[in-house]
Scaffold this motif. Structure first.
Motif, PDB file in Angstrom:
ATOM      1  N   LEU A  44       0.904  -1.275  -0.089  1.00  0.00           N
ATOM      2  CA  LEU A  44       0.179  -0.024  -0.164  1.00  0.00           C
ATOM      3  C   LEU A  44       0.930   1.247   0.130  1.00  0.00           C
ATOM      4  O   LEU A  44       0.424   2.342   0.173  1.00  0.00           O
ATOM      5  N   GLY A  45       2.168   1.199  -0.291  1.00  0.00           N
ATOM      6  CA  GLY A  45       3.108   2.410  -0.256  1.00  0.00           C
ATOM      7  C   GLY A  45       3.618   2.700   1.008  1.00  0.00           C
ATOM      8  O   GLY A  45       4.167   3.815   1.030  1.00  0.00           O
ATOM      9  N   MET A  46       3.328   2.036   2.107  1.00  0.00           N
ATOM     10  CA  MET A  46       3.957   2.615   3.238  1.00  0.00           C
ATOM     11  C   MET A  46       5.452   1.914   3.458  1.00  0.00           C
ATOM     12  O   MET A  46       5.881   1.056   2.872  1.00  0.00           O
ATOM     13  N   THR A  47       6.211   3.021   4.154  1.00  0.00           N
ATOM     14  CA  THR A  47       7.737   2.858   4.053  1.00  0.00           C
ATOM     15  C   THR A  47       8.035   2.389   5.539  1.00  0.00           C
ATOM     16  O   THR A  47       7.830   2.836   6.467  1.00  0.00           O
ATOM     17  N   PHE A  48       9.162   1.452   5.452  1.00  0.00           N
ATOM     18  CA  PHE A  48       9.490   0.939   6.761  1.00  0.00           C
ATOM     19  C   PHE A  48      10.168   1.894   7.407  1.00  0.00           C
ATOM     20  O   PHE A  48      11.115   2.557   6.957  1.00  0.00           O
ATOM     21  N   ARG A  49      10.101   2.358   8.624  1.00  0.00           N
ATOM     22  CA  ARG A  49      10.766   3.439   9.361  1.00  0.00           C
ATOM     23  C   ARG A  49      11.794   2.825  10.505  1.00  0.00           C
ATOM     24  O   ARG A  49      13.064   3.128  10.546  1.00  0.00           O
ATOM     25  N   GLN A  50      11.387   2.140  11.111  1.00  0.00           N
ATOM     26  CA  GLN A  50      12.293   1.490  12.269  1.00  0.00           C
ATOM     27  C   GLN A  50      11.494   0.363  12.889  1.00  0.00           C
ATOM     28  O   GLN A  50      10.379   0.056  12.629  1.00  0.00           O
ATOM     29  N   VAL A  51      12.398  -0.390  13.831  1.00  0.00           N
ATOM     30  CA  VAL A  51      11.712  -1.421  14.949  1.00  0.00           C
ATOM     31  C   VAL A  51      11.539  -0.294  16.197  1.00  0.00           C
ATOM     32  O   VAL A  51      12.345   0.184  16.695  1.00  0.00           O
ATOM     33  N   ALA A  52      10.187  -0.418  16.473  1.00  0.00           N
ATOM     34  CA  ALA A  52       9.850   0.280  17.773  1.00  0.00           C
ATOM     35  C   ALA A  52      10.831  -0.245  18.922  1.00  0.00           C
ATOM     36  O   ALA A  52      10.933  -1.418  19.161  1.00  0.00           O
ATOM     37  N   ALA A  59       9.530  -3.834  19.597  1.00  0.00           N
ATOM     38  CA  ALA A  59       9.986  -4.913  18.862  1.00  0.00           C
ATOM     39  C   ALA A  59       9.032  -5.129  17.480  1.00  0.00           C
ATOM     40  O   ALA A  59       9.413  -6.292  16.850  1.00  0.00           O
ATOM     41  N   SER A  60       8.251  -4.184  17.113  1.00  0.00           N
ATOM     42  CA  SER A  60       7.279  -4.310  16.227  1.00  0.00           C
ATOM     43  C   SER A  60       7.869  -3.347  14.955  1.00  0.00           C
ATOM     44  O   SER A  60       8.542  -2.544  15.368  1.00  0.00           O
ATOM     45  N   ASN A  61       7.632  -3.708  13.790  1.00  0.00           N
ATOM     46  CA  ASN A  61       7.811  -3.020  12.580  1.00  0.00           C
ATOM     47  C   ASN A  61       7.024  -1.756  12.361  1.00  0.00           C
ATOM     48  O   ASN A  61       5.981  -1.840  12.686  1.00  0.00           O
ATOM     49  N   VAL A  62       7.735  -0.631  12.319  1.00  0.00           N
ATOM     50  CA  VAL A  62       6.746   0.574  12.109  1.00  0.00           C
ATOM     51  C   VAL A  62       6.944   1.210  10.815  1.00  0.00           C
ATOM     52  O   VAL A  62       8.150   1.298  10.069  1.00  0.00           O
ATOM     53  N   TYR A  63       5.836   1.190  10.197  1.00  0.00           N
ATOM     54  CA  TYR A  63       5.775   1.793   8.727  1.00  0.00           C
ATOM     55  C   TYR A  63       4.911   2.961   8.615  1.00  0.00           C
ATOM     56  O   TYR A  63       3.993   3.281   9.313  1.00  0.00           O
ATOM     57  N   ALA A  64       5.061   3.844   7.770  1.00  0.00           N
ATOM     58  CA  ALA A  64       4.599   5.148   7.645  1.00  0.00           C
ATOM     59  C   ALA A  64       4.326   5.612   6.115  1.00  0.00           C
ATOM     60  O   ALA A  64       4.948   4.894   5.181  1.00  0.00           O
ATOM     61  N   ILE A  65       3.123   6.353   6.015  1.00  0.00           N
ATOM     62  CA  ILE A  65       2.719   7.029   4.800  1.00  0.00           C
ATOM     63  C   ILE A  65       2.325   8.460   5.069  1.00  0.00           C
ATOM     64  O   ILE A  65       1.656   8.592   6.076  1.00  0.00           O
ATOM     65  N   SER A  66       2.782   9.213   4.069  1.00  0.00           N
ATOM     66  CA  SER A  66       2.581  10.506   4.157  1.00  0.00           C
ATOM     67  C   SER A  66       1.104  10.768   3.571  1.00  0.00           C
ATOM     68  O   SER A  66       0.752  10.014   2.630  1.00  0.00           O
ATOM     69  N   GLU A  69       2.093  11.054  -0.085  1.00  0.00           N
ATOM     70  CA  GLU A  69       2.197   9.735  -0.867  1.00  0.00           C
ATOM     71  C   GLU A  69       0.760   8.860  -0.880  1.00  0.00           C
ATOM     72  O   GLU A  69       0.828   8.181  -1.999  1.00  0.00           O
ATOM     73  N   TRP A  70      -0.049   9.086  -0.096  1.00  0.00           N
ATOM     74  CA  TRP A  70      -1.297   8.239  -0.024  1.00  0.00           C
ATOM     75  C   TRP A  70      -2.022   8.720  -1.305  1.00  0.00           C
ATOM     76  O   TRP A  70      -2.647   7.884  -1.861  1.00  0.00           O
ATOM     77  N   ALA A  71      -2.206  10.044  -1.306  1.00  0.00           N
ATOM     78  CA  ALA A  71      -2.968  10.897  -2.558  1.00  0.00           C
ATOM     79  C   ALA A  71      -2.346  10.391  -3.862  1.00  0.00           C
ATOM     80  O   ALA A  71      -3.046  10.397  -4.819  1.00  0.00           O
ATOM     81  N   ALA A  72      -1.119  10.206  -3.883  1.00  0.00           N
ATOM     82  CA  ALA A  72      -0.220  10.130  -5.355  1.00  0.00           C
ATOM     83  C   ALA A  72      -0.328   8.625  -5.603  1.00  0.00           C
ATOM     84  O   ALA A  72       0.022   8.428  -6.890  1.00  0.00           O
ATOM     85  N   ARG A  73      -0.707   7.687  -4.933  1.00  0.00           N
ATOM     86  CA  ARG A  73      -0.436   6.254  -5.104  1.00  0.00           C
ATOM     87  C   ARG A  73      -1.298   6.075  -6.510  1.00  0.00           C
ATOM     88  O   ARG A  73      -2.156   6.577  -6.831  1.00  0.00           O
ATOM     89  N   GLY A  74      -0.753   4.864  -7.182  1.00  0.00           N
ATOM     90  CA  GLY A  74      -1.355   4.470  -8.187  1.00  0.00           C
ATOM     91  C   GLY A  74      -2.766   4.335  -8.555  1.00  0.00           C
ATOM     92  O   GLY A  74      -3.645   4.189  -9.168  1.00  0.00           O
TER      93      GLY A  74
END
Length: 74
Positions: A44-52, A59-66, A69-74
């Motif tokens: 869905l276009g989210m980017t891996f940022r870090q492990v919390a 110990a969870s993966n953190v993903y983010a989307i601006s 970025e969300w508005a511009a997705r295909g």
């Protein structure tokens, strides 16, 4: 699980968040071993940022989307 509802649910959550919250980005915290959810976040276009490293998401993966970025997705 495995019914293909994950992408639709995450899409609905992101749409709701950006439509109703005044935020620049949204994040998700996924269990590191949950390959399906990690794949959905990336799909869905989210980017891996870090492990919390704190809180209930430790110990969870953190993903983010601006919003952009969300508005511009295909």
């Amino acid at each position: 699980g495995g019914q293909g509802l994950g992408p639709e649910a995450v899409t609905a959550a992101l749409n709701f968040g950006f439509d109703h919250l005044d935020v620049a980005e949204l994040i998700t915290a996924t269990h590191q071993e949950n390959a399906g959810m990690n794949a959905i976040a990336r799909k869905l276009g989210m980017t891996f940022r870090q492990v919390a490293d704190v809180g209930p998401w430790k110990a969870s993966n953190v993903y983010a989307i601006s919003r952009e970025e969300w508005a511009a997705r295909g």
